[in-house]
Design an enzyme around this catalytic site. Structure first.
Site, mmCIF file in Angstrom:
data_model
loop_
_atom_site.group_PDB
_atom_site.id
_atom_site.type_symbol
_atom_site.label_atom_id
_atom_site.label_comp_id
_atom_site.label_asym_id
_atom_site.label_seq_id
_atom_site.Cartn_x
_atom_site.Cartn_y
_atom_site.Cartn_z
ATOM 1 N N ARG A 181 24.020 -27.469 3.649
ATOM 2 C CA ARG A 181 23.207 -27.028 2.510
ATOM 3 C C ARG A 181 22.823 -25.575 2.744
ATOM 4 O O ARG A 181 23.076 -25.010 3.818
ATOM 5 C CB ARG A 181 21.998 -27.940 2.243
ATOM 6 C CG ARG A 181 21.334 -28.637 3.376
ATOM 7 C CD ARG A 181 20.636 -27.750 4.348
ATOM 8 N NE ARG A 181 19.724 -26.853 3.686
ATOM 9 C CZ ARG A 181 19.351 -25.680 4.132
ATOM 10 N NH1 ARG A 181 19.812 -25.232 5.281
ATOM 11 N NH2 ARG A 181 18.511 -24.914 3.463
ATOM 12 N N ARG A 204 26.898 -29.423 -6.722
ATOM 13 C CA ARG A 204 25.503 -28.960 -6.832
ATOM 14 C C ARG A 204 25.461 -27.815 -7.858
ATOM 15 O O ARG A 204 26.268 -26.891 -7.771
ATOM 16 C CB ARG A 204 24.968 -28.487 -5.477
ATOM 17 C CG ARG A 204 24.888 -29.624 -4.451
ATOM 18 C CD ARG A 204 24.015 -29.280 -3.271
ATOM 19 N NE ARG A 204 22.609 -29.310 -3.596
ATOM 20 C CZ ARG A 204 21.658 -28.795 -2.800
ATOM 21 N NH1 ARG A 204 21.987 -28.212 -1.665
ATOM 22 N NH2 ARG A 204 20.389 -28.860 -3.149
ATOM 23 N N ASP A 220 19.002 -19.027 -4.263
ATOM 24 C CA ASP A 220 20.174 -19.798 -4.679
ATOM 25 C C ASP A 220 20.875 -19.159 -5.862
ATOM 26 O O ASP A 220 22.064 -19.381 -6.086
ATOM 27 C CB ASP A 220 19.769 -21.230 -5.006
ATOM 28 C CG ASP A 220 19.384 -21.953 -3.731
ATOM 29 O OD1 ASP A 220 18.213 -21.835 -3.321
ATOM 30 O OD2 ASP A 220 20.261 -22.575 -3.108
ATOM 31 N N LYS A 249 14.440 -22.779 -3.380
ATOM 32 C CA LYS A 249 13.917 -24.133 -3.130
ATOM 33 C C LYS A 249 12.572 -24.364 -3.816
ATOM 34 O O LYS A 249 11.713 -23.474 -3.833
ATOM 35 C CB LYS A 249 13.799 -24.309 -1.614
ATOM 36 C CG LYS A 249 13.251 -25.615 -1.133
ATOM 37 C CD LYS A 249 13.955 -26.837 -1.682
ATOM 38 C CE LYS A 249 15.443 -26.824 -1.502
ATOM 39 N NZ LYS A 249 16.110 -27.967 -2.199
HETATM 40 O O1 MRU Z 1 18.627 -27.767 -1.274
HETATM 41 P P1 MRU Z 1 18.988 -26.766 -0.215
HETATM 42 O O2 MRU Z 1 18.507 -27.133 1.143
HETATM 43 O O3 MRU Z 1 20.459 -26.423 -0.242
HETATM 44 O O4 MRU Z 1 18.208 -25.455 -0.664
HETATM 45 C C1 MRU Z 1 18.337 -24.301 0.117
HETATM 46 C C2 MRU Z 1 17.501 -23.182 -0.340
HETATM 47 O O5 MRU Z 1 16.862 -23.225 -1.369
HETATM 48 C C3 MRU Z 1 17.587 -21.928 0.465
HETATM 49 O O6 MRU Z 1 16.339 -21.290 0.524
HETATM 50 C C4 MRU Z 1 18.588 -21.001 -0.223
HETATM 51 O O7 MRU Z 1 19.808 -21.647 -0.411
HETATM 52 C C5 MRU Z 1 18.780 -19.742 0.520
HETATM 53 S S1 MRU Z 1 19.883 -20.010 1.881
HETATM 54 C C6 MRU Z 1 20.250 -18.631 2.702
#
Ligand code: MRU
Length: 354
Positions: free
Chosen positions: A44, A89, A241, A252
Site C-alpha cells: 500500500r 484501488r 495519493d 489518508k
Molecule cells: O490506504 P493506504 O495505506 O494505501 O494509504 C496510504 C496513504 O494515504 C499515504 O499517506 C500516501 O499513499 C502517501 S505514500 C508515500
C-alpha cells in the site's frame, strides 16, 4: 527492509498487513495475486502500488502469452488484465499512472513486435525503470524538503499515515524528508498519528522509524490537537495519493483534520509527493474518487469485534485537504508554493518536456 522485489518471474511483496509483529512475504506468480495484494493492502502507499502494478503487468503479459490464440488476441487479454489491475484501488493516481505508462509504451511499440515474449521483455524493463525512478524521486524530494528547514534545529515533525519506505520504492516521500533532517542532525523527533482505522501510523510509520533509530513518539489520532496546543510540533509533513491542478490533496483519512488543526495553531503543513501523484487532468479535489472500504475495518480491531452487530458505518479511506491549508508541496523538482495553479502548471511543463 525490502518491500517490493522482482525475483525471476516472481513479484515478492512484504505483507504489510502482518507488520509490525510478523515479517512475511507474499510471492506472486500470477497478476491476480498482485491485484489481491493491492486490494488487501499487503502492499500500500501510492508510489508502492504503482511500482507493484507495473511488475504485475509482467505476470499479466506472461499469462496472455500462454493463451493459445493469435498475438493480437493475446494483446487484448493483456489490456483487459491491465484494466482489472488498475481498478483495484481508485484514489491513488500513481496506480493508474503506472499501468497507463506501461500499456502506452506497449501500444507505441506493438507494430514492431510479433510475440508476447517481446512484450514481456519490454514491460520488464519499464517496470524496473519505474521502480528505480521512484528511488531517485524520493532522494530528490528529501533534498528539496530539507531546504524548508534551513538553519533550524531540534525540529519536531508530525506525520499522518505511512509515507515512508514501506509506501514507496525508496526512502519514502514525507519520511524521506524526515530521514534527511535526521541525517543532517536537525530532527528532534517525529510524532506519528496512529491513523485509524487501519493503523498505518502505528504499525508501519512507528515501526520503520524505530527500526532505523529515528526518534518517534506514537499518538492516537485525537492527540494531534493536544500535541499542537502544547507546542510539541514545528511542522506537519504528509504524503499524498492524488494532487489536483489547484493543489487540493487527497491523502489518508484524517489528513484534512490535521491540516485544519495546523492552520489554527499556525504550524506549516507540508505535502511531499512525486510528479506521478499529480493528476494534471483534475482541477478540484471534490472530483477525486474516494475509496470506501469495508465496514469491518471500523467495527473490529485485529479481528476483535468493537461495535454492535449491524451498526451503520462510514469508512472513507481518504479525505481531501483543500489547497488553502497547504503551506507548500515538496516535489523532486523543488518546493511548490501558492499560487498552486501556477506552480503546478510549471511542474506539468517540466514533466511533459522530459
Ligand atoms: O490506504 P493506504 O495505506 O494505501 O494509504 C496510504 C496513504 O494515504 C499515504 O499517506 C500516501 O499513499 C502517501 S505514500 C508515500
Amino acid at each position: 527492509m525490502i518491500n517490493i522485489e522482482w525475483r525471476k518471474d516472481t513479484l515478492v511483496l512484504l505483507d504489510q498487513t502482518k507488520l509490525p509483529t510478523e515479517i512475511t512475504y507474499v510471492h506472486c506468480t500470477d497478476w491476480r495475486q498482485v491485484a489481491e495484494a493491492i486490494k488487501m493492502l499487503r502492499v500500500r502507499g501510492a508510489p508502492a502500488i504503482g511500482v507493484a502494478a507495473s511488475y504485475g503487468l509482467i505476470l499479466a503479459a506472461m499469462e496472455a502469452g500462454r493463451l493459445e490464440v493469435p498475438f493480437s488476441e493475446q494483446l487484448t487479454s493483456l489490456y483487459e488484465f491491465s484494466e482489472t489491475l488498475k481498478e483495484t484501488r481508485p484514489t491513488a493516481i500513481n496506480l493508474a499512472w503506472a499501468v497507463d505508462r506501461v500499456i502506452s509504451l506497449v501500444k507505441e511499440h506493438v507494430e514492431s513486435m510479433s510475440s508476447m515474449s517481446e512484450v514481456v521483455e519490454l514491460i520488464r524493463k519499464e517496470a524496473i525503470i519505474i521502480h528505480e525512478e521512484d528511488v531517485s524521486l524520493n532522494r530528490r524530494m528529501a533534498e528539496a524538503g530539507a531546504t524548508l528547514f534551513e538553519g533550524q534545529k531540534n525540529i519536531r515533525i508530525l506525520t499522518h499515515c505511512n509515507a515512508g519506505a514501506l509506501a514507496t520504492g525508496g526512502l519514502g516521500t514525507a519520511l524521506g524528508v524526515v530521514r534527511k533532517l535526521h541525517e543532517n542532525g536537525q530532527l528532534e523527533r517525529v510524532y506519528a498519528d496512529e491513523t485509524r482505522p487501519l493503523l498505518q501510523g502505528a504499525r508501519l510509520t512507528a515501526f520503520e522509524l524505530h527500526e532505523d533509530g529515528i526518534p518517534v513518539t506514537l499518538e492516537t489520532d485525537n492527540m494531534a490537537a493536544y500535541a499542537m496546543q502544547h507546542g510539541l510540533i514545528d511542522a506537519v509533513i504528509v504524503g499524498a495519493d492524488r494532487i489536483t491542478t489547484k493543489g487540493d490533496v487527497a491523502n489518508k483519512i484524517g489528513t484534512y483534520g490535521v491540516a485544519v488543526l495546523a492552520k489554527f495553531h499556525n504550524i506549516p503543513f507540508y505535502v511531499a509527493a512525486p510528479y506521478s501523484t499529480f493528476d494534471f487532468t483534475l482541477e478540484n479535489g471534490t472530483d477525486i474518487p474516494i475509496e470506501m472500504r469495508d465496514d469491518y475495518e471500523v467495527t473490529s480491531l485485529h479481528g476483535v469485534q468493537t461495535a454492535p452487530n449491524g451498526i451503520d458505518v462510514l469508512n472513507p479511506a481518504f479525505d481531501v485537504t483543500p489547497h488553502e491549508l497547504v503551506t507548500a508541496i515538496i516535489t523532486e523538482e523543488g518546493v511548490l508554493k501558492p499560487d498552486y495553479e501556477e506552480s503546478i502548471d510549471k511542474l506539468r511543463q517540466i514533466v511533459e518536456a522530459k
